[in-house]
Structure formats: C-alpha cells, structure tokens
Design a protein around this motif. Structure first.
Motif, PDB file in Angstrom:
ATOM      1  N   LEU A 182     -37.672 -62.574  42.316  1.00  0.00           N
ATOM      2  CA  LEU A 182     -37.184 -62.482  41.070  1.00  0.00           C
ATOM      3  C   LEU A 182     -35.759 -62.945  40.928  1.00  0.00           C
ATOM      4  O   LEU A 182     -35.190 -62.715  39.810  1.00  0.00           O
ATOM      5  CB  LEU A 182     -37.357 -61.179  40.625  1.00  0.00           C
ATOM      6  CG  LEU A 182     -38.641 -60.613  40.646  1.00  0.00           C
ATOM      7  CD1 LEU A 182     -38.909 -59.013  40.350  1.00  0.00           C
ATOM      8  CD2 LEU A 182     -39.224 -61.257  39.222  1.00  0.00           C
ATOM      9  N   VAL A 183     -34.937 -62.996  42.002  1.00  0.00           N
ATOM     10  CA  VAL A 183     -33.545 -63.120  42.101  1.00  0.00           C
ATOM     11  C   VAL A 183     -33.101 -64.430  42.794  1.00  0.00           C
ATOM     12  O   VAL A 183     -33.695 -64.647  44.060  1.00  0.00           O
ATOM     13  CB  VAL A 183     -32.919 -61.786  42.660  1.00  0.00           C
ATOM     14  CG1 VAL A 183     -31.422 -61.994  42.887  1.00  0.00           C
ATOM     15  CG2 VAL A 183     -33.209 -60.729  42.254  1.00  0.00           C
ATOM     16  N   ASP A 184     -32.105 -65.169  42.518  1.00  0.00           N
ATOM     17  CA  ASP A 184     -31.791 -66.287  42.981  1.00  0.00           C
ATOM     18  C   ASP A 184     -30.214 -66.010  43.174  1.00  0.00           C
ATOM     19  O   ASP A 184     -29.631 -66.713  44.237  1.00  0.00           O
ATOM     20  CB  ASP A 184     -32.060 -67.547  42.542  1.00  0.00           C
ATOM     21  CG  ASP A 184     -33.367 -68.127  42.525  1.00  0.00           C
ATOM     22  OD1 ASP A 184     -34.177 -67.456  43.166  1.00  0.00           O
ATOM     23  OD2 ASP A 184     -33.619 -69.078  41.525  1.00  0.00           O
ATOM     24  N   GLN A 185     -29.571 -65.404  42.353  1.00  0.00           N
ATOM     25  CA  GLN A 185     -28.329 -65.323  42.286  1.00  0.00           C
ATOM     26  C   GLN A 185     -27.890 -63.985  43.182  1.00  0.00           C
ATOM     27  O   GLN A 185     -28.313 -62.844  42.393  1.00  0.00           O
ATOM     28  CB  GLN A 185     -27.708 -65.217  40.976  1.00  0.00           C
ATOM     29  CG  GLN A 185     -28.084 -66.359  39.951  1.00  0.00           C
ATOM     30  CD  GLN A 185     -27.729 -67.678  40.334  1.00  0.00           C
ATOM     31  OE1 GLN A 185     -26.572 -68.058  40.563  1.00  0.00           O
ATOM     32  NE2 GLN A 185     -28.620 -68.645  40.362  1.00  0.00           N
ATOM     33  N   VAL A 249     -31.259 -68.999  46.855  1.00  0.00           N
ATOM     34  CA  VAL A 249     -30.280 -68.110  47.183  1.00  0.00           C
ATOM     35  C   VAL A 249     -29.091 -68.980  46.564  1.00  0.00           C
ATOM     36  O   VAL A 249     -28.675 -70.238  47.322  1.00  0.00           O
ATOM     37  CB  VAL A 249     -29.976 -67.884  48.552  1.00  0.00           C
ATOM     38  CG1 VAL A 249     -28.842 -67.011  48.837  1.00  0.00           C
ATOM     39  CG2 VAL A 249     -31.262 -66.894  48.841  1.00  0.00           C
ATOM     40  N   VAL A 250     -28.289 -68.573  45.710  1.00  0.00           N
ATOM     41  CA  VAL A 250     -26.991 -68.883  45.430  1.00  0.00           C
ATOM     42  C   VAL A 250     -25.736 -67.769  45.855  1.00  0.00           C
ATOM     43  O   VAL A 250     -25.994 -66.523  45.354  1.00  0.00           O
ATOM     44  CB  VAL A 250     -26.786 -69.270  44.021  1.00  0.00           C
ATOM     45  CG1 VAL A 250     -25.431 -69.551  43.760  1.00  0.00           C
ATOM     46  CG2 VAL A 250     -27.536 -70.453  43.480  1.00  0.00           C
ATOM     47  N   ALA A 251     -25.068 -67.978  46.903  1.00  0.00           N
ATOM     48  CA  ALA A 251     -24.512 -66.900  47.304  1.00  0.00           C
ATOM     49  C   ALA A 251     -22.965 -66.717  46.609  1.00  0.00           C
ATOM     50  O   ALA A 251     -22.178 -67.649  46.777  1.00  0.00           O
ATOM     51  CB  ALA A 251     -24.068 -66.889  49.007  1.00  0.00           C
ATOM     52  N   TRP A 252     -22.959 -65.714  46.008  1.00  0.00           N
ATOM     53  CA  TRP A 252     -21.509 -65.489  44.978  1.00  0.00           C
ATOM     54  C   TRP A 252     -20.609 -64.661  45.920  1.00  0.00           C
ATOM     55  O   TRP A 252     -20.991 -63.458  46.551  1.00  0.00           O
ATOM     56  CB  TRP A 252     -21.896 -64.759  43.863  1.00  0.00           C
ATOM     57  CG  TRP A 252     -22.598 -65.322  42.872  1.00  0.00           C
ATOM     58  CD1 TRP A 252     -23.912 -65.985  42.936  1.00  0.00           C
ATOM     59  CD2 TRP A 252     -22.344 -65.420  41.463  1.00  0.00           C
ATOM     60  NE1 TRP A 252     -24.218 -66.402  41.705  1.00  0.00           N
ATOM     61  CE2 TRP A 252     -23.422 -65.998  40.805  1.00  0.00           C
ATOM     62  CE3 TRP A 252     -21.001 -65.030  40.733  1.00  0.00           C
ATOM     63  CZ2 TRP A 252     -23.355 -66.418  39.388  1.00  0.00           C
ATOM     64  CZ3 TRP A 252     -21.495 -65.284  39.091  1.00  0.00           C
ATOM     65  CH2 TRP A 252     -22.500 -66.083  38.630  1.00  0.00           C
ATOM     66  N   LEU A 325     -20.456 -69.853  45.277  1.00  0.00           N
ATOM     67  CA  LEU A 325     -19.970 -69.800  43.960  1.00  0.00           C
ATOM     68  C   LEU A 325     -18.863 -68.705  43.982  1.00  0.00           C
ATOM     69  O   LEU A 325     -19.206 -67.453  44.523  1.00  0.00           O
ATOM     70  CB  LEU A 325     -21.032 -69.677  42.927  1.00  0.00           C
ATOM     71  CG  LEU A 325     -20.597 -69.486  41.775  1.00  0.00           C
ATOM     72  CD1 LEU A 325     -21.576 -70.015  40.721  1.00  0.00           C
ATOM     73  CD2 LEU A 325     -19.843 -68.089  41.225  1.00  0.00           C
ATOM     74  N   LEU A 326     -17.540 -68.822  43.540  1.00  0.00           N
ATOM     75  CA  LEU A 326     -16.811 -67.797  43.653  1.00  0.00           C
ATOM     76  C   LEU A 326     -16.552 -67.034  42.105  1.00  0.00           C
ATOM     77  O   LEU A 326     -16.407 -67.834  41.482  1.00  0.00           O
ATOM     78  CB  LEU A 326     -15.268 -68.325  43.936  1.00  0.00           C
ATOM     79  CG  LEU A 326     -14.636 -68.154  45.166  1.00  0.00           C
ATOM     80  CD1 LEU A 326     -13.357 -69.262  45.355  1.00  0.00           C
ATOM     81  CD2 LEU A 326     -14.293 -66.940  45.529  1.00  0.00           C
ATOM     82  N   GLY A 327     -16.911 -65.995  42.462  1.00  0.00           N
ATOM     83  CA  GLY A 327     -17.030 -65.036  41.027  1.00  0.00           C
ATOM     84  C   GLY A 327     -15.451 -64.201  41.193  1.00  0.00           C
ATOM     85  O   GLY A 327     -14.971 -63.968  41.815  1.00  0.00           O
ATOM     86  N   ILE A 328     -14.923 -64.832  39.818  1.00  0.00           N
ATOM     87  CA  ILE A 328     -13.391 -64.509  39.487  1.00  0.00           C
ATOM     88  C   ILE A 328     -13.449 -63.138  38.628  1.00  0.00           C
ATOM     89  O   ILE A 328     -13.946 -63.047  37.443  1.00  0.00           O
ATOM     90  CB  ILE A 328     -12.608 -65.480  39.005  1.00  0.00           C
ATOM     91  CG1 ILE A 328     -12.642 -66.763  39.491  1.00  0.00           C
ATOM     92  CG2 ILE A 328     -11.264 -65.024  38.502  1.00  0.00           C
ATOM     93  CD1 ILE A 328     -12.090 -66.519  40.974  1.00  0.00           C
TER      94      ILE A 328
END
Ligand code: FCB
Length: 496
Positions: A182-185, A249-252, A325-328
């Motif tokens: 159910l989750v990729d992010q 998986v996209v690792a933030w 991905l960088l979360g700001i």
C-alpha cells in the motif's frame, strides 16, 4: 516544533511576487485549467499534499512522550484529534481538499509495544487507513518515527544507544513487509537533526540534556546508521510497487531546514558561527546519508583515526545513497551568534528567546517569524545534492487564520521562484490538515487548515482550506491571490 527566532526589519513582498508572476505563467496543459497572465503555474504533475503525524492526531497511546508529559514536562496528550477512531473523516477532509499526497506516520509504540512482539491489530488498523487514502486518490507518504518511542526503546537508551540501529531496522522491516503493498513513499524518521539536537543540546524531548556533547556525538552517529539501516530494511522487505511506477520504495529524508544568518552580519565571528551552525544543523546529516560522509565533530574533515566519544568518523558504503528524495521542512530561519567553545569546531549558538536582542518582527501565534524567502533559500541550499526535493512541511500557528492565507500564497511564490530557476521541486505538503497536539505547546498552537474543537472533536475548515483547495485544483497560485494576500508590514526585509 521550533524555537522562537526573530528576524530583521520589515519588507514588502508584492514586488517579489510580481517579478515572479509570469515566470512560469500560462503553461496549462490542453486538458488542465486555464491560467491568466501573472498566475504562478506549477509544472504538470506537481504534488500537492498535507502532512500529519500519528502521535499528534491519534490520541490514546502510551509511549516515552506520554510518560514525559505525565511527569509534568509537557501537556498531557489525552484524545488529541481522536484520529485513531475518526480517521475516515480526516481522510475525507484531505480528499475534499483535492490533494494528492497524504503524509502520515505510524506509531512504533502501537506496532511493537514490546521488543519483537508486533501487534497485528495495529497493522490492520493502518492498512485500513492506507487503503482508504489510496481509494480516495491520494498517495500515502509514511514516516516510521516522528519524535516518539515505545517505552522499551527509551528504557534501552533510545537513540543514544547503538542497539537502536538493529531495533529500528527490525521495526522498519516488519512495517515494510506488512504495508509495502500500500506504500511506496517512505520516510524512516522525521527531522532527525531536530530530534538529535533537541535531545542532546536543549532538552526538548524525553531523556533530553542541555549541551551534552557526548550525547550529541552518540545520537548523531547512531541516528545516521539507524536511518540507513531502515532504508535497507524497507528496500528488502517492500518489493511491492503500489502505484505501478516501477519503484516499490522511494526513501525520503524529511529534513528540518533552517537557513542560517549571523545575528550581527557586521561581526565576522557571528558570520563564521552562522556558517558552522549551518553545517551542523542543515548539512552534516544529509552528507552522511547521501555521500556516506560521517563527520562527528563537525569540523568538515573526515578523520577516521580520532576518537570522538568512543566513536569514529569515516566514509561508509553502508550509509551512502540512502536517500531518493529530500523532504524540506521549513518554518523559519535561524539567527546565530558566536559562542566560542560551546560546541568545539562550531562555536555557535542559535538566538532563541530574544537573547540576540530585537531581531525584528514576529508573526505566528508561537512567536515565529514569517519569512517566505527562507524557503527559497532552503531549496537552493539543498539543490546541489542532486536529488529531487519536495516541501514536506510548511505552515503557521494561526488560530484566527488571518495570517495563513498570505503565509501560504507567499511561500508558494518562493517555491515557484525556485522551480523557475531550474530547481527540481516536485511537491508541497502543508503542515497541517488539522489542529493537533503541538508537542510542548499542547493544544494551544493551531496549525490546521481545519480547526478542531477538542471538546467536541468537531472539524471546521478554516478559510485557507478553500484557498489551498483552489490552488491545488488550478495547479497555480492565481495573480489575484498574490495581489490580495501580501505580507506587507508583517515580515522581515527579504535579502534573499
Ligand atoms: C515540525 C514537526 C511537526 C510539527 C511542526 C509544527 O518541526 O515535524 O511535528 O510540530 O514542526
């Protein structure tokens, strides 16, 4: 969660806004909305969203923070927004807002209340929430750790103990395996540096100390390794691509960014201190997880031969490349003064509680400044890491909702400014959908697009809810909104 930081003098933003207006104007796709000249149009596929955390909304949980609150160190949690029970209403509110990203967290203390004993009922609950989020047309972004720990983690020394690496990895592996379809992010941990410094320098979290450098070094090292290990665990356990884009998986890395300024720009020691604090607070953690460089004494050199609180620096393959991905997260700037010897190699102290004198106007209910160009500067500072960026939190404590519309519009103008300069910003997530439990401030600070009456649990959208909904639907900030919602006389001079 942010100390009160006070900026310089006043400014007028419309000049900035009108210079920007048109930079990306009138680029509507054939099927998309029609835009007027001067509208700030975002790229196709720009991701609009909202951000929340489990502990601040769910209520009814017991963990290290509730123990801390029970000991009188923070307001009691109580029911919070009762989202553990009322989540369908919350998911519907986000759907009504028309956003496409639903940032939430899962509560470790619920999922693994005892070490190694996972609670299938808690996982089933989160599966229901995530299924509803997806059904409503939103993509979930799931944070595994948003400032709170199960009691057994705290009793084992928390994030200052090396065992956290294995325990966090095991938890991440379990959650990835159970929720991966159910989750990729995924974001292993929210604002790691706020957590590390809050615990080791300013005592704002359970187990916290004041300027304990040994604790700072140990927490920094173990937190970096725990985050990398969690990414590895997620990549191994979540092989299911929920949205069909080929990436299960996209690792933030969701990072609290706070552009840093000298308290006195004429004082060279303050200027050096600001650069050093910027390195410690903004850059060192990202360097570790992107480049593998672990600099424990913050001297900008990696020297594996020296002993730092019994630990060693190095360039580690097992850290490198753990961010997709960088979360700001951006709320306000940091002003910094020289403070020789306080933290060796850093010699700096952020100005809190007026200790650098009057640095200028503040505006949020929590005494924060409001400084939209700081968001542009944050995006610009992190662009050289070469990763896509998304604003993963930005918002204001404003019960009356008189400031929020201009806050929103003018921060989005700065995001647009960054995009117009070629910075790869993929989305914007507003903090928060609902008023919630704001840590040490309890229920007094209202960050919600939706007001919550904590006596009745009634949810009432504030006027800025409709404004954000319209912006997301148009994929643009209309010129009319830019003209209407200025921050004239409220914010500090731009300088950025
Ligand atoms: C951030 C936190 C979030 C909330 C906002 C206002 O630092 O991640 O939980 O407290 O501040």
């Amino acid at each position: 969660m942010r100390p009160a930081i006070r900026p310089g003098s006043r400014l007028v933003l419309p000049a900035v806004a009108s210079a920007l207006a048109g930079a990306l104007c009138c680029a509507s796709s054939s099927s998309g909305p029609v835009h007027a000249p001067g509208d700030l149009v975002f790229p196709d596929g720009f991701q609009w969203g909202v951000a929340m955390s489990a502990f601040q909304t769910e209520g009814h949980v017991e963990n290290d923070w509730t123990d801390w609150a029970a000991a009188g160190k923070a307001p009691l949690l109580g029911d919070a927004c009762d989202s553990w029970n009322r989540w369908p209403e919350d998911v519907q509110l986000a759907a009504d807002l028309g956003v496409k990203v639903f940032r939430m967290s899962v509560e470790w203390a619920r999922i693994e209340p005892q070490e190694g004993a996972f609670d299938e009922a808690a996982i089933a609950h989160y599966r229901d929430v995530l299924t509803a989020v997806r059904k409503a047309g939103m993509e979930p972004l799931v944070t595994l750790h948003h400032f709170t720990n199960p009691r057994w983690v705290a009793a084992a020394g928390g994030w200052a103990d090396p065992r956290i690496v294995e325990s966090f990895k095991a938890y991440a592996a379990f959650v990835g395996q159970r929720l991966g379809d159910l989750v990729d992010q995924w974001n292993p941990q929210n604002e790691s540096v706020v957590y590390i410094t809050g615990l080791s320098l300013v005592n704002t979290f359970p187990g916290g100390q004041i300027f304990d450098l040994d604790l700072l070094h140990r927490m920094f090292r173990h937190t970096v390794f725990a985050n990398a290990a969690a990414v590895d665990a997620l990549r191994a356990s979540d092989t299911k691509d929920a949205d069909g884009d080929g990436k299960p998986v996209v690792a933030w890395l969701v990072h609290a960014t706070s552009p840093t300024y000298p308290a006195d720009p004429e004082n060279p020691d303050d200027v050096t201190a600001a650069a050093n604090w910027d390195y410690l607070y903004n850059l060192a953690f990202v360097n570790a997880l992107v480049k593998g460089e672990l600099d424990l004494d913050f001297d900008r050199k990696i020297d594996p031969t020296i002993d730092i609180s019994g630990l060693h620096e190095g360039i580690f393959d097992e850290l490198k490349g753990r961010v997709d991905l960088l979360g700001i997260n951006y709320y306000a700037r940091n002003f910094v003064m020289a403070s020789p010897g306080l933290i060796p190699n850093v010699d700096a102290l952020p100005c809190v509680n007026g200790m650098c004198g009057d640095l200028g106007p503040v505006a949020g209910d929590n005494g924060n400044e409001v400084y939209p160009p700081g968001l542009y500067r944050a995006l610009k500072e992190f662009a050289p890491f070469g990763l896509p960026l998304t604003v993963s939190e930005n918002g204001v404590a404003d019960a009356a909702d008189t400031l929020r519309p201009a806050f929103l519009v003018q921060h989005l103008a700065q995001v647009h400014r960054a995009i117009a300069e070629g910075i790869d910003v993929r989305g914007y997530l507003h903090w928060s959908l609902l008023d919630n439990y704001e840590w040490a401030s309890g229920y007094t600070m209202k960050f919600g697009l939706v007001a919550v009456d904590f006596a009745t649990q009634a949810r009432t959208p504030r006027p800025s809810f409709a404004l954000y909904r319209d912006i997301a639907a148009a994929n643009a900030v209309p010129k009319t909104a830019l003209d209407q919602w200025t921050l004239d006389g409220i914010v500090a001079a731009p300088g950025d």
